[in-house]
Scaffold this motif. Structure first.
Motif, PDB file in Angstrom:
ATOM      1  N   THR A  53       0.830  -1.202   0.000  1.00  0.00           N
ATOM      2  CA  THR A  53       0.000   0.000   0.000  1.00  0.00           C
ATOM      3  C   THR A  53       0.865   1.254   0.000  1.00  0.00           C
ATOM      4  O   THR A  53       0.599   2.215  -0.743  1.00  0.00           O
ATOM      5  N   ALA A  54       1.914   1.270   0.796  1.00  0.00           N
ATOM      6  CA  ALA A  54       2.831   2.413   0.824  1.00  0.00           C
ATOM      7  C   ALA A  54       3.480   2.620  -0.535  1.00  0.00           C
ATOM      8  O   ALA A  54       3.647   3.765  -0.988  1.00  0.00           O
ATOM      9  N   LEU A  55       3.832   1.534  -1.206  1.00  0.00           N
ATOM     10  CA  LEU A  55       4.427   1.640  -2.541  1.00  0.00           C
ATOM     11  C   LEU A  55       3.443   2.287  -3.512  1.00  0.00           C
ATOM     12  O   LEU A  55       3.814   3.176  -4.286  1.00  0.00           O
ATOM     13  N   LEU A  56       2.187   1.834  -3.489  1.00  0.00           N
ATOM     14  CA  LEU A  56       1.182   2.401  -4.388  1.00  0.00           C
ATOM     15  C   LEU A  56       0.971   3.881  -4.110  1.00  0.00           C
ATOM     16  O   LEU A  56       0.825   4.691  -5.046  1.00  0.00           O
ATOM     17  N   LEU A  57       0.956   4.256  -2.849  1.00  0.00           N
ATOM     18  CA  LEU A  57       0.751   5.656  -2.495  1.00  0.00           C
ATOM     19  C   LEU A  57       1.921   6.521  -2.970  1.00  0.00           C
ATOM     20  O   LEU A  57       1.715   7.630  -3.475  1.00  0.00           O
ATOM     21  N   GLN A  58       3.141   6.013  -2.837  1.00  0.00           N
ATOM     22  CA  GLN A  58       4.296   6.769  -3.304  1.00  0.00           C
ATOM     23  C   GLN A  58       4.354   6.798  -4.828  1.00  0.00           C
ATOM     24  O   GLN A  58       4.674   7.825  -5.433  1.00  0.00           O
ATOM     25  N   ARG A  59       4.006   5.690  -5.452  1.00  0.00           N
ATOM     26  CA  ARG A  59       4.017   5.640  -6.923  1.00  0.00           C
ATOM     27  C   ARG A  59       2.986   6.593  -7.500  1.00  0.00           C
ATOM     28  O   ARG A  59       3.159   7.118  -8.610  1.00  0.00           O
ATOM     29  N   GLU A 110      -9.178   5.442  -8.380  1.00  0.00           N
ATOM     30  CA  GLU A 110     -10.278   4.484  -8.292  1.00  0.00           C
ATOM     31  C   GLU A 110      -9.739   3.055  -8.198  1.00  0.00           C
ATOM     32  O   GLU A 110     -10.247   2.240  -7.409  1.00  0.00           O
ATOM     33  N   ASP A 111      -8.720   2.748  -8.988  1.00  0.00           N
ATOM     34  CA  ASP A 111      -8.113   1.422  -8.900  1.00  0.00           C
ATOM     35  C   ASP A 111      -7.523   1.181  -7.517  1.00  0.00           C
ATOM     36  O   ASP A 111      -7.645   0.083  -6.950  1.00  0.00           O
ATOM     37  N   MET A 112      -6.882   2.206  -6.954  1.00  0.00           N
ATOM     38  CA  MET A 112      -6.305   2.045  -5.623  1.00  0.00           C
ATOM     39  C   MET A 112      -7.384   1.777  -4.579  1.00  0.00           C
ATOM     40  O   MET A 112      -7.194   0.965  -3.661  1.00  0.00           O
ATOM     41  N   ARG A 113      -8.510   2.422  -4.737  1.00  0.00           N
ATOM     42  CA  ARG A 113      -9.617   2.176  -3.791  1.00  0.00           C
ATOM     43  C   ARG A 113     -10.115   0.735  -3.922  1.00  0.00           C
ATOM     44  O   ARG A 113     -10.449   0.091  -2.915  1.00  0.00           O
ATOM     45  N   SER A 118      -7.648   3.369   1.409  1.00  0.00           N
ATOM     46  CA  SER A 118      -8.735   4.231   1.862  1.00  0.00           C
ATOM     47  C   SER A 118      -8.495   5.685   1.487  1.00  0.00           C
ATOM     48  O   SER A 118      -7.355   6.100   1.213  1.00  0.00           O
ATOM     49  N   ARG A 119      -9.564   6.464   1.505  1.00  0.00           N
ATOM     50  CA  ARG A 119      -9.425   7.901   1.289  1.00  0.00           C
ATOM     51  C   ARG A 119      -8.561   8.526   2.382  1.00  0.00           C
ATOM     52  O   ARG A 119      -7.781   9.451   2.138  1.00  0.00           O
ATOM     53  N   GLU A 120      -8.701   8.006   3.601  1.00  0.00           N
ATOM     54  CA  GLU A 120      -7.903   8.512   4.719  1.00  0.00           C
ATOM     55  C   GLU A 120      -6.414   8.305   4.461  1.00  0.00           C
ATOM     56  O   GLU A 120      -5.591   9.175   4.784  1.00  0.00           O
ATOM     57  N   ALA A 121      -6.067   7.180   3.878  1.00  0.00           N
ATOM     58  CA  ALA A 121      -4.660   6.917   3.551  1.00  0.00           C
ATOM     59  C   ALA A 121      -4.174   7.865   2.466  1.00  0.00           C
ATOM     60  O   ALA A 121      -3.034   8.352   2.509  1.00  0.00           O
ATOM     61  N   LEU A 122      -5.032   8.152   1.480  1.00  0.00           N
ATOM     62  CA  LEU A 122      -4.673   9.112   0.440  1.00  0.00           C
ATOM     63  C   LEU A 122      -4.446  10.497   1.035  1.00  0.00           C
ATOM     64  O   LEU A 122      -3.480  11.187   0.688  1.00  0.00           O
ATOM     65  N   VAL A 123      -5.330  10.899   1.932  1.00  0.00           N
ATOM     66  CA  VAL A 123      -5.219  12.221   2.549  1.00  0.00           C
ATOM     67  C   VAL A 123      -3.935  12.327   3.370  1.00  0.00           C
ATOM     68  O   VAL A 123      -3.234  13.352   3.335  1.00  0.00           O
ATOM     69  N   ALA A 124      -3.588  11.274   4.067  1.00  0.00           N
ATOM     70  CA  ALA A 124      -2.438  11.311   4.977  1.00  0.00           C
ATOM     71  C   ALA A 124      -1.101  11.123   4.265  1.00  0.00           C
ATOM     72  O   ALA A 124      -0.057  11.448   4.839  1.00  0.00           O
ATOM     73  N   SER A 125      -1.123  10.615   3.042  1.00  0.00           N
ATOM     74  CA  SER A 125       0.138  10.293   2.366  1.00  0.00           C
ATOM     75  C   SER A 125       0.886  11.553   1.953  1.00  0.00           C
ATOM     76  O   SER A 125       0.286  12.560   1.561  1.00  0.00           O
ATOM     77  N   ARG A 126       2.200  11.476   2.064  1.00  0.00           N
ATOM     78  CA  ARG A 126       3.095  12.534   1.632  1.00  0.00           C
ATOM     79  C   ARG A 126       4.267  11.892   0.885  1.00  0.00           C
ATOM     80  O   ARG A 126       4.682  10.788   1.237  1.00  0.00           O
ATOM     81  N   PRO A 127       4.835  12.559  -0.100  1.00  0.00           N
ATOM     82  CA  PRO A 127       5.981  11.968  -0.794  1.00  0.00           C
ATOM     83  C   PRO A 127       7.191  11.862   0.127  1.00  0.00           C
ATOM     84  O   PRO A 127       7.498  12.800   0.872  1.00  0.00           O
ATOM     85  N   THR A 128       7.848  10.730   0.100  1.00  0.00           N
ATOM     86  CA  THR A 128       9.079  10.554   0.858  1.00  0.00           C
ATOM     87  C   THR A 128      10.214  11.329   0.193  1.00  0.00           C
ATOM     88  O   THR A 128      10.077  11.824  -0.928  1.00  0.00           O
ATOM     89  N   ALA A 129      11.350  11.395   0.875  1.00  0.00           N
ATOM     90  CA  ALA A 129      12.519  12.063   0.295  1.00  0.00           C
ATOM     91  C   ALA A 129      12.931  11.378  -1.007  1.00  0.00           C
ATOM     92  O   ALA A 129      13.287  12.039  -1.990  1.00  0.00           O
ATOM     93  N   ALA A 130      12.882  10.045  -1.044  1.00  0.00           N
ATOM     94  CA  ALA A 130      13.263   9.311  -2.249  1.00  0.00           C
ATOM     95  C   ALA A 130      12.293   9.592  -3.394  1.00  0.00           C
ATOM     96  O   ALA A 130      12.699   9.717  -4.554  1.00  0.00           O
TER      97      ALA A 130
END
Length: 270
Positions: A53-59, A110-113, A118-130
């Protein structure tokens, strides 16, 4: 860090005729194979769910940088045919002039959902330094390509390899993890709106020596123009620019996935 091999490995010193294009194809296919073998992509099914999930959010952040990257390259292109192809691809990201059709970025969300993000995960995600580095280095590479005498060749090579060919490779690997989820939810029918369509439409389906403007995929349409520019290049300069650009694109992509190597290591049974 994942070892991509020595820069310049396998460079071609001859003109970009049929033999030269076959050699460039071998060089490119070698880069594709090396990317497919990145430990994170090759072992994507082993990643714990939270790390996937973290990978998808960063990608997702890298995907959001796709259109500004195309816009920057378009600003720097002189070649009219290359500009036309790039504009068409960029506009396909936003289908429907009336605003009724979702953009490709919306399809991705939509695919990620559907995959359980979750929408909450999308809202909370931030790009990492990498991830931020992968994005800023992409824009830097495009700007650098625009400053070369063979700018058109380098820019179109980058758009094709970074934005199309390697994306299809990425999603092909991710699909090993995603595919069963999309087909199970759809009762055997593939319900992916973003990942699978891009896996197909961005793929390299013809060699550089046989591609034409009538080809269907984004990769092959760009390749048709790249091969024409290679044919106009003097001596080995065109091939060298092509190879340097693709190697740098591969390093950008691999560098993004390197950040998930610790997650892969932690999933290995003791």
């Amino acid at each position: 860090m994942y070892d991509l091999g020595a820069p310049g490995q396998g460079q071609h010193d001859g003109p970009a005729g049929p033999d030269g294009l076959h050699e460039l194809d071998r060089f490119e296919n070698g880069l594709i194979e090396r990317f497919e073998e990145h430990p994170v992509l090759a072992n994507i099914t082993r990643l714990p769910d939270e790390d996937f999930t973290a990978l998808l959010l960063q990608r997702r952040f890298v995907s959001l940088a796709f259109t500004p990257s195309y816009d920057l390259a378009i600003d720097l292109l002189h070649d009219e045919e290359g500009l036309r192809i790039a504009r068409i691809i960029l506009r396909e990201e936003y289908p429907g002039a009336q605003g009724h059709a979702p953009s490709h970025r919306e399809d991705m969300t939509e695919d990620m959902r559907r995959l359980g993000v979750s929408r909450e995960a999308l809202v909370a995600s931030r790009p990492t330094a990498a991830t931020r580095r992968a994005i800023t280095d992409t824009l830097e590479l495009i700007a650098d390509a625009g400053g070369h005498t063979d700018a058109d060749l380098r820019l179109l090579t980058f758009l094709r390899f970074w934005g199309e060919v390697l994306v299809s490779v990425e999603y092909g690997r991710l699909w090993e993890r995603m595919g069963p989820l999309f087909t199970a939810e759809g009762g055997g029918r593939n319900r992916s709106r973003f990942y699978h369509p891009h896996l197909v439409h961005d793929a390299k389906t013809h060699s550089l020596a046989t591609v034409s403007l009538l080809s269907d995929t984004h990769s092959d349409r760009l390749a048709a123009r790249v091969t024409e520019l290679l044919a106009r290049a003097e001596g080995a300069a065109g091939a060298a620019g092509f190879q340097e650009t693709e190697e740098r694109a591969l390093r950008l992509k691999a560098g993004f996935y390197d950040q998930f190597l610790p997650a892969l290591d932690s999933s290995t049974p003791a």
